[in-house]
Design a protein around this motif. Structure first.
Motif, mmCIF file in Angstrom:
data_model
loop_
_atom_site.group_PDB
_atom_site.id
_atom_site.type_symbol
_atom_site.label_atom_id
_atom_site.label_comp_id
_atom_site.label_asym_id
_atom_site.label_seq_id
_atom_site.Cartn_x
_atom_site.Cartn_y
_atom_site.Cartn_z
ATOM 1 N N ASP A 1 -11.630 -10.791 2.458
ATOM 2 C CA ASP A 1 -11.557 -9.909 3.616
ATOM 3 C C ASP A 1 -11.868 -8.491 3.145
ATOM 4 O O ASP A 1 -11.452 -8.071 2.069
ATOM 5 C CB ASP A 1 -10.162 -9.962 4.240
ATOM 6 C CG ASP A 1 -10.064 -9.187 5.540
ATOM 7 O OD1 ASP A 1 -10.134 -7.935 5.482
ATOM 8 O OD2 ASP A 1 -9.900 -9.801 6.604
ATOM 9 N N HIS B 1 -13.433 -7.635 8.484
ATOM 10 C CA HIS B 1 -11.983 -7.759 8.556
ATOM 11 C C HIS B 1 -11.544 -8.702 9.671
ATOM 12 O O HIS B 1 -11.989 -8.579 10.823
ATOM 13 C CB HIS B 1 -11.378 -6.368 8.767
ATOM 14 C CG HIS B 1 -9.883 -6.351 8.834
ATOM 15 N ND1 HIS B 1 -9.072 -6.935 7.891
ATOM 16 C CD2 HIS B 1 -9.036 -5.801 9.757
ATOM 17 C CE1 HIS B 1 -7.808 -6.756 8.210
ATOM 18 N NE2 HIS B 1 -7.764 -6.073 9.333
ATOM 19 N N LEU B 2 -10.699 -9.653 9.327
ATOM 20 C CA LEU B 2 -10.071 -10.610 10.245
ATOM 21 C C LEU B 2 -11.054 -11.555 10.932
ATOM 22 O O LEU B 2 -10.671 -12.266 11.871
ATOM 23 C CB LEU B 2 -9.248 -9.894 11.332
ATOM 24 C CG LEU B 2 -8.032 -9.090 10.889
ATOM 25 C CD1 LEU B 2 -7.241 -8.635 12.113
ATOM 26 C CD2 LEU B 2 -7.129 -9.863 9.952
ATOM 27 N N THR C 1 -7.281 -13.464 1.440
ATOM 28 C CA THR C 1 -6.838 -12.713 2.611
ATOM 29 C C THR C 1 -5.372 -12.358 2.436
ATOM 30 O O THR C 1 -4.787 -12.592 1.374
ATOM 31 C CB THR C 1 -7.081 -13.513 3.909
ATOM 32 O OG1 THR C 1 -6.859 -12.657 5.033
ATOM 33 C CG2 THR C 1 -6.200 -14.733 3.989
ATOM 34 N N PRO D 1 -4.550 -12.283 9.808
ATOM 35 C CA PRO D 1 -5.654 -13.197 10.104
ATOM 36 C C PRO D 1 -5.152 -14.515 10.688
ATOM 37 O O PRO D 1 -3.939 -14.782 10.709
ATOM 38 C CB PRO D 1 -6.265 -13.431 8.717
ATOM 39 C CG PRO D 1 -5.078 -13.386 7.805
ATOM 40 C CD PRO D 1 -4.155 -12.342 8.389
#
Length: 457
Positions: A170, A193-194, A219, A230
């Motif tokens: 990530d 991200h995510l 992550t 996440p």
């Protein structure tokens, strides 16, 4: 805030001319020349100028325990007492009488130091008990202890990953994992991200050309600079499909959230099912130290001699182990449930008050409340005003976040009161508005502001 505001208004031309509100740590990453001291001097001058102008908020020193209220001295020697949202002690266990007593008893029995690396004679009956207790909480049978959480993240990756392997992180993954990946392979991939879709696309792309080598996906349970989480179930499923291994860093959520303190893993129903789990004792469990947890006996045994930050570091001391053990007992018991409820209540109230004060909170309710400030100058003036008015919150700049995306990382304790949260929000809101007005900057930075080298701490 009028007195200090007047000081800043009166001294603003000099402050602007000084350059103390300009530049960032990013300006000093690249070094040239053969003298190491000369290469460092330019940074030293920049830091000294910020310190002289009163906008250097780093490396402050506590004069008391890291409680909801504290006395702090900055590097210029200025002392203030106020409300403390800058310490990582989410359940307030660092000051818990039973936790302190456990550490004292361990010192009486074992002394202050174990005097050995864990691969030699650095273990104790306390560290062996701690391994078992962490395994029970995480739901993964095999645990390796490390001197810090950073050492755990760096050590597990450098032990397991080789030059032809791949690490997919990530974009906001912690610095320890980023550095571990860079030290192990050139095949380092950082994705949005995510974004589960971004992870899946990268895994598919790698497997399309490399069916032989390992892939590690990295992550976090809660990201420290943005306060979000996440979809771990989806990531674990993707790893299964593409024959990759999932590593989840639970430093900021384990113990602080989730049923029985099981963190984001517990909230998402994944206790005991994730491939690799790493964490830190320094956020909830009142001590330095970290761990790697796995269901694989083979991985545990391989880490012990091949994770450099485990093999070549002294083991956790007996008082550290005793501290974490007692904290773990509290976390898993009824008192832990009450503390987590208190923490959640204060966090939600603080976020409401900050929003009402005109500042933007990132992420979702959790022990970390990131407050977006934006341009470094705005952040520096806001931090200086808050410190002088007895509100301590950690200002974060590059390299923990992108240039132009400075923020407070407020760290909430279960022992904070609503009155303390209300005061902090009021002071931060006033300081932020004043700083923004002084500099004529927009209220918020661009929405895609991102971390560069991973969150700190």
């Amino acid at each position: 805030m009028s007195t200090l505001s007047d000081q800043f208004s009166h001294g603003l031309p000099k402050l602007l001319e000084s350059g103390a509100l300009e530049g960032s740590f990013a300006d000093f990453v690249q070094l040239e020349g053969k003298s190491l001291e000369v290469r460092a001097q330019r940074y030293c001058e920049w830091r000294s100028n910020r310190l002289k102008q009163g906008v250097w908020p780093f490396a402050t020193a506590l004069q008391s325990a890291p409680g909801p209220e504290a006395t702090v001295i900055d590097e210029a020697g200025k002392e203030r007492t106020g409300v403390n949202f800058a310490s990582q002690d989410y359940l307030g266990l660092a000051s818990h009488i039973e936790v302190r007593a456990a550490a004292i008893e361990a010192i009486k029995e074992y002394g202050t130091h174990i005097a050995g690396a864990p691969v030699l004679q650095g273990n104790s009956t306390l560290s062996l008990r701690l391994q078992a207790a962490v395994a029970e909480l995480i739901g993964l049978r095999h645990v390796v202890l490390f001197p810090t959480g950073w050492a755990a993240g760096y050590g597990v990756i450098t032990a397991l990953i080789r030059s032809k392997d791949h690490v997919v992180l990530d974009r906001y993954a912690h610095n320890c994992c980023v550095q571990g990946a860079r030290a192990s392979t050139d095949n380092v991939h950082r994705v949005r991200h995510l974004s589960t879709d971004a992870f899946v696309r990268k895994l598919r792309s790698i497997r399309a050309t490399d069916a032989e080598n390992a892939i590690l996906v990295v992550t976090e349970g809660i990201f420290s600079m943005d306060g979000d989480s996440p979809d771990l179930q989806a990531l674990q499923a993707a790893c299964r499909e593409y024959e990759a291994t999932l590593l989840v860093d639970v430093a900021h959520d384990l113990g602080a959230v989730g049923p029985g303190g099981t963190g984001t893993l517990g909230l998402q129903g994944l206790v005991g099912t994730v491939d690799l789990v790493i964490g830190s004792f320094s956020k909830v469990f009142a001590s330095n130290g970290g761990f790697v947890s796995t269901s694989s006996a083979a991985i545990r045994e391989y880490l012990r001699p091949y994770a450099p930050s485990h093999t070549f570091s002294n083991a956790l001391s007996p008082p550290q182990c005793a501290t974490v053990l007692r904290a773990l007992e509290i976390v898993r018991g009824s008192e832990g449930e009450v503390l987590r409820q208190n923490l959640r209540g204060v966090v939600e109230f603080l976020r409401e008050e900050l929003t009402g004060a005109g500042v933007k909170c990132l992420g979702k309710p959790g022990p970390l409340v990131p407050v977006l400030l934006g341009p470094e100058g705005v952040g520096r003036i806001t931090a200086a005003l808050c410190f002088d008015h007895g509100v301590f919150a950690s200002l974060v700049e590059f390299p923990a976040v992108s240039v132009g995306a400075s923020r407070f990382r407020m760290q909430v304790m279960a022992t904070h009161t609503r009155a303390q949260a209300q005061l902090a929000a009021k002071v931060i809101g006033s300081a932020y508005r004043f700083a923004k007005q002084l500099l004529g900057r927009p209220t918020h930075p661009p929405p895609d502001a991102s971390a560069v080298t991973g969150g700190s701490g």
